[in-house]
Design an enzyme around this catalytic site. Sequence first.
Site, mmCIF file in Angstrom:
data_model
loop_
_atom_site.group_PDB
_atom_site.id
_atom_site.type_symbol
_atom_site.label_atom_id
_atom_site.label_comp_id
_atom_site.label_asym_id
_atom_site.label_seq_id
_atom_site.Cartn_x
_atom_site.Cartn_y
_atom_site.Cartn_z
ATOM 1 N N LYS A 58 64.409 16.249 16.611
ATOM 2 C CA LYS A 58 65.543 16.632 15.762
ATOM 3 C C LYS A 58 65.983 18.067 16.043
ATOM 4 O O LYS A 58 67.181 18.380 16.028
ATOM 5 C CB LYS A 58 65.164 16.469 14.292
ATOM 6 C CG LYS A 58 65.023 15.010 13.867
ATOM 7 C CD LYS A 58 64.524 14.889 12.441
ATOM 8 C CE LYS A 58 64.390 13.417 12.044
ATOM 9 N NZ LYS A 58 63.828 13.259 10.672
ATOM 10 N N HIS A 102 50.640 18.369 4.186
ATOM 11 C CA HIS A 102 50.529 17.053 3.562
ATOM 12 C C HIS A 102 50.695 17.197 2.054
ATOM 13 O O HIS A 102 50.171 18.136 1.450
ATOM 14 C CB HIS A 102 49.173 16.417 3.883
ATOM 15 C CG HIS A 102 48.968 16.161 5.334
ATOM 16 N ND1 HIS A 102 48.496 17.128 6.210
ATOM 17 C CD2 HIS A 102 49.193 15.040 6.087
ATOM 18 C CE1 HIS A 102 48.436 16.618 7.425
ATOM 19 N NE2 HIS A 102 48.840 15.362 7.376
#
Length: 402
Positions: A58, A102
């Site tokens: 990206k 996370h």
Amino acid sequence: MKKIGLDVVKVSRIDKLKNNQKFIDKIFDSEEVKYLEKKRFNSETVAGFFACKEAVAKAVGTGIGKTSWKNIKIRHDENGAPYGILNNSESEIIYVNLSITHEKEYALAVALIEENINFNLKNPPIFISKRKEESHKGTYGKVSIIGGSFGMSGSIYLASTASLRMGSGLVYSVVPSSIAEILSIKFEEVIVESIASQKPYFDNNADEILKKIEKSDAIALGPGLGWDESRETLVKKVIQRVKKPVVLDADGLNCISDKPDVLKKGEDIVITPHPGEMSRLTKKTISEILKNPKEIATDFAKKYNVVVVLKKSNTVVVNPKGDYYINKTGNPGMATAGSGDVLTGIIVSLIGQGYGSFDASKLGVFIHGLAGDMAANKYGQESLIAKDIIEFMPEAIKKCKN
């Protein structure tokens, strides 16, 4: 201009895919698989790697498709921090800053590409050895660099600084008294050894110099030395009598150009000529040398039992057996005063640390060129000067660690 990519992956999605060998083979290369195996293919870790690759694609602006999964490689530095390597083409590599986190059932990755960190790169010819936990400055070599003369203190300053930056434990600049004070002011870590001389350069000081370098592990001879009959005698005496590896550069080479047979009397010698210096040594024209660099360097290496580092756009390194390496790092901006002195300092430092002369020369030219590429990306090729190469040596060295 900086480019940023971000991706979020649900860990449960990866948990279902990670046991599919086709998925693993498609997404990860062998180095990544080894790392994941050490982590027992923990789902959060696999999801983090997957998110990193998506984030890099990206950031590039293509997404996965034009950029394949395996063109994006996830690696870790010596502190365990992740970074990315993007292979845009066969020769172009972009280094990517990565951050992984996370949150409950999600893995999130951010990729940052700084467009100025974009340069041509191949794998280094050898990797830099990891340092021992129990070590001291003597462990990494004592190097003496002999040279300098009034008006030419910069050459030995650059060579000595590069040697220290390359990792030498101790570096000694052995210089005529005319420039000892100048260098003592400029240096902080390098030790200046002053050789008394009534002239602004060395003058029949071989015996004193040999005493000064007795404890050194490797010697460089030539940066800023100057060239006349007395210094020719000095260089030849040092080559014949020193029992340490020697890197011979610049005026050190000019001083033996009339009688290169003296090289056969040395113990372990590396020479680092540019085409003009090689022309004086071989009595061949510069155009002949540029037309057949590998062949001419090989013939010379075999005849005189030396390692030849023939500096040019793709520097050629050859040992006496005829083994050779052609370097692919570097750029035209490095055609600047002092660049060769930096290379000399790098090579002699590696030899002093225990690398063989051929390996030190191969790795030295690679690091030198890579640091020059990084410097050119910051300053531009036209504005690049030799000390800019030294500035980027730490980053180049990091890229040569396995």
